[in-house]
Scaffold this motif. Structure first.
Motif, PDB file in Angstrom:
ATOM      1  N   VAL A  85       0.877  -1.062  -0.069  1.00  0.00           N
ATOM      2  CA  VAL A  85      -0.297   0.017   0.153  1.00  0.00           C
ATOM      3  C   VAL A  85       0.537   1.526  -0.195  1.00  0.00           C
ATOM      4  CG1 VAL A  85      -2.116   1.316   1.170  1.00  0.00           C
ATOM      5  CG2 VAL A  85      -1.766  -1.200   1.141  1.00  0.00           C
ATOM      6  N   LYS A  86       2.016   1.414   0.649  1.00  0.00           N
ATOM      7  CA  LYS A  86       2.597   2.254   0.790  1.00  0.00           C
ATOM      8  C   LYS A  86       4.092   2.078  -0.417  1.00  0.00           C
ATOM      9  CE  LYS A  86       2.231   3.898   5.011  1.00  0.00           C
ATOM     10  NZ  LYS A  86       2.506   4.541   6.920  1.00  0.00           N
ATOM     11  N   PRO A  87       4.041   2.285  -1.644  1.00  0.00           N
ATOM     12  CA  PRO A  87       5.018   1.610  -2.535  1.00  0.00           C
ATOM     13  C   PRO A  87       5.959   1.793  -2.813  1.00  0.00           C
ATOM     14  CG  PRO A  87       3.804   3.212  -3.642  1.00  0.00           C
ATOM     15  CD  PRO A  87       2.748   2.937  -1.759  1.00  0.00           C
ATOM     16  N   GLY A  88       7.110   0.571  -2.623  1.00  0.00           N
ATOM     17  CA  GLY A  88       8.755   1.155  -2.965  1.00  0.00           C
ATOM     18  C   GLY A  88       8.493   1.266  -4.672  1.00  0.00           C
ATOM     19  N   ALA A  89       9.733   1.219  -5.005  1.00  0.00           N
ATOM     20  CA  ALA A  89      10.516   1.488  -6.290  1.00  0.00           C
ATOM     21  C   ALA A  89       9.858  -0.116  -7.123  1.00  0.00           C
ATOM     22  CB  ALA A  89      11.920   0.865  -6.544  1.00  0.00           C
ATOM     23  N   THR A  90       9.191  -1.227  -6.260  1.00  0.00           N
ATOM     24  CA  THR A  90       9.077  -2.534  -6.980  1.00  0.00           C
ATOM     25  C   THR A  90       7.330  -2.827  -6.856  1.00  0.00           C
ATOM     26  OG1 THR A  90       9.958  -3.781  -5.619  1.00  0.00           O
ATOM     27  CG2 THR A  90      11.550  -3.360  -6.455  1.00  0.00           C
ATOM     28  N   MET A  91       6.889  -4.373  -7.410  1.00  0.00           N
ATOM     29  CA  MET A  91       6.288  -4.407  -7.115  1.00  0.00           C
ATOM     30  C   MET A  91       6.175  -6.017  -7.750  1.00  0.00           C
ATOM     31  SD  MET A  91       3.548  -2.960 -10.825  1.00  0.00           S
ATOM     32  CE  MET A  91       1.887  -4.591 -10.575  1.00  0.00           C
ATOM     33  N   ASP A  92       5.129  -6.777  -7.620  1.00  0.00           N
ATOM     34  CA  ASP A  92       5.023  -8.030  -8.076  1.00  0.00           C
ATOM     35  C   ASP A  92       4.566  -8.439  -9.452  1.00  0.00           C
ATOM     36  OD1 ASP A  92       7.790  -9.405  -6.370  1.00  0.00           O
ATOM     37  OD2 ASP A  92       5.588  -9.834  -5.055  1.00  0.00           O
ATOM     38  N   LEU A  93       4.872  -8.869 -10.138  1.00  0.00           N
ATOM     39  CA  LEU A  93       3.539  -9.598 -11.309  1.00  0.00           C
ATOM     40  C   LEU A  93       3.134 -11.807 -10.739  1.00  0.00           C
ATOM     41  CD1 LEU A  93       4.884  -7.637 -14.817  1.00  0.00           C
ATOM     42  CD2 LEU A  93       2.631  -7.679 -13.478  1.00  0.00           C
ATOM     43  N   THR A  94       2.584 -11.665 -10.902  1.00  0.00           N
ATOM     44  CA  THR A  94       2.336 -13.388 -11.133  1.00  0.00           C
ATOM     45  C   THR A  94       2.987 -14.124 -11.991  1.00  0.00           C
ATOM     46  OG1 THR A  94       0.178 -13.743 -12.157  1.00  0.00           O
ATOM     47  CG2 THR A  94      -0.055 -13.462  -9.549  1.00  0.00           C
ATOM     48  N   VAL A  95       3.510 -14.921 -11.891  1.00  0.00           N
ATOM     49  CA  VAL A  95       4.349 -15.499 -13.697  1.00  0.00           C
ATOM     50  C   VAL A  95       4.002 -16.326 -13.721  1.00  0.00           C
ATOM     51  CG1 VAL A  95       6.659 -17.773 -13.390  1.00  0.00           C
ATOM     52  CG2 VAL A  95       6.481 -16.468 -11.819  1.00  0.00           C
ATOM     53  N   GLY A  96       2.634 -16.496 -13.454  1.00  0.00           N
ATOM     54  CA  GLY A  96       1.505 -17.534 -14.489  1.00  0.00           C
ATOM     55  C   GLY A  96       1.255 -16.650 -15.809  1.00  0.00           C
ATOM     56  N   SER A  97       0.967 -15.188 -15.218  1.00  0.00           N
ATOM     57  CA  SER A  97       0.124 -14.368 -15.850  1.00  0.00           C
ATOM     58  C   SER A  97       1.114 -13.989 -17.176  1.00  0.00           C
ATOM     59  CB  SER A  97      -0.740 -13.297 -15.203  1.00  0.00           C
ATOM     60  OG  SER A  97       0.808 -12.583 -14.279  1.00  0.00           O
ATOM     61  N   PHE A  98       2.731 -14.028 -16.984  1.00  0.00           N
ATOM     62  CA  PHE A  98       3.399 -13.991 -18.132  1.00  0.00           C
ATOM     63  C   PHE A  98       3.030 -15.213 -19.962  1.00  0.00           C
ATOM     64  CE2 PHE A  98       5.800 -12.256 -14.748  1.00  0.00           C
ATOM     65  CZ  PHE A  98       6.372 -10.682 -15.728  1.00  0.00           C
ATOM     66  N   ASP A  99       3.307 -14.136 -20.785  1.00  0.00           N
ATOM     67  CA  ASP A  99       2.999 -15.013 -22.475  1.00  0.00           C
ATOM     68  C   ASP A  99       3.570 -15.940 -21.738  1.00  0.00           C
ATOM     69  OD1 ASP A  99       0.445 -13.230 -22.385  1.00  0.00           O
ATOM     70  OD2 ASP A  99       1.487 -12.311 -23.601  1.00  0.00           O
ATOM     71  N   GLU A 100       4.964 -16.491 -22.007  1.00  0.00           N
ATOM     72  CA  GLU A 100       6.366 -17.075 -21.497  1.00  0.00           C
ATOM     73  C   GLU A 100       6.640 -17.823 -20.099  1.00  0.00           C
ATOM     74  OE1 GLU A 100       8.947 -16.475 -24.629  1.00  0.00           O
ATOM     75  OE2 GLU A 100       8.118 -15.593 -25.825  1.00  0.00           O
ATOM     76  N   PRO A 101       5.469 -17.946 -19.648  1.00  0.00           N
ATOM     77  CA  PRO A 101       6.358 -18.573 -17.834  1.00  0.00           C
ATOM     78  C   PRO A 101       7.177 -18.520 -17.324  1.00  0.00           C
ATOM     79  CG  PRO A 101       4.239 -19.023 -18.487  1.00  0.00           C
ATOM     80  CD  PRO A 101       4.525 -18.704 -19.378  1.00  0.00           C
ATOM     81  N   GLY A 102       7.836 -19.847 -18.315  1.00  0.00           N
ATOM     82  CA  GLY A 102       8.236 -21.231 -18.385  1.00  0.00           C
ATOM     83  C   GLY A 102       9.827 -20.816 -18.520  1.00  0.00           C
ATOM     84  N   ARG A 103      10.348 -19.678 -19.009  1.00  0.00           N
ATOM     85  CA  ARG A 103      11.595 -18.953 -18.160  1.00  0.00           C
ATOM     86  C   ARG A 103      11.939 -18.574 -17.483  1.00  0.00           C
ATOM     87  NH1 ARG A 103      12.425 -13.902 -21.663  1.00  0.00           N
ATOM     88  NH2 ARG A 103      14.103 -13.789 -20.872  1.00  0.00           N
TER      89      ARG A 103
END
Length: 149
Positions: A85-103
């Motif tokens: 909620v108090k953001p820093g410089a980064t966030m997380d994206l879910t690996v499974g939502s990437f078009d090429e998660p296997g990398r």
């Protein structure tokens, strides 16, 4: 070397492009992630917020705790992000939502106090491919005429 990757939700309503510098990712086993996903862990790729571009529209957000919120698609339910909620410089994206998660390669277990050991090393379990499971494959063939990508 910086590279731009794409991803999004299952239904395609939310899409993103993000610049990444490596293939490092991590598994989070904390109880908040377990409850948010209904799984025993979730795979995340940490990225710079400034490097994420929502190419269709940003995800809806759910305040999952006093310190964090999670982005998701309201139409298909795909979990997409974790952000403080108090953001820093980064966030997380879910690996499974990437078009090429296997990398991506897991480099760490986060929230290890809630880790379920029996789910970590599954190498000895039998593996059944979708096309070899008639209960599932027949339904896909009936619905689409083929197995999904």
């Amino acid at each position: 070397m910086t590279e731009t990757l794409t991803g999004g939700c299952q239904c395609g309503r939310i899409r993103y492009a993000v610049a990444i510098d490596d293939d490092d990712a991590y598994l989070c086993h904390c109880r908040m992630c377990q409850r948010a996903t209904g799984g025993v862990s979730i795979a995340f790729k940490n990225v710079r917020i400034a490097d994420v571009a929502w190419t269709t529209q940003p995800p809806e957000r759910f305040r999952s705790s006093p310190i964090a919120e999670r982005g998701f698609c309201r139409d298909c339910g795909t979990p997409l992000t974790f952000e403080f909620v108090k953001p820093g410089a980064t966030m997380d994206l879910t690996v499974g939502s990437f078009d090429e998660p296997g990398r991506f390669v897991p480099r760490e277990h986060s929230g290890a106090e809630s880790l379920h050991e029996a789910w970590i090393d599954t190498r000895g379990l039998p593996r059944v491919r979708t096309e070899d499971n008639p209960s599932t494959s027949d339904r896909w063939i009936d619905a689409l005429g083929k197995l999904p990508d």
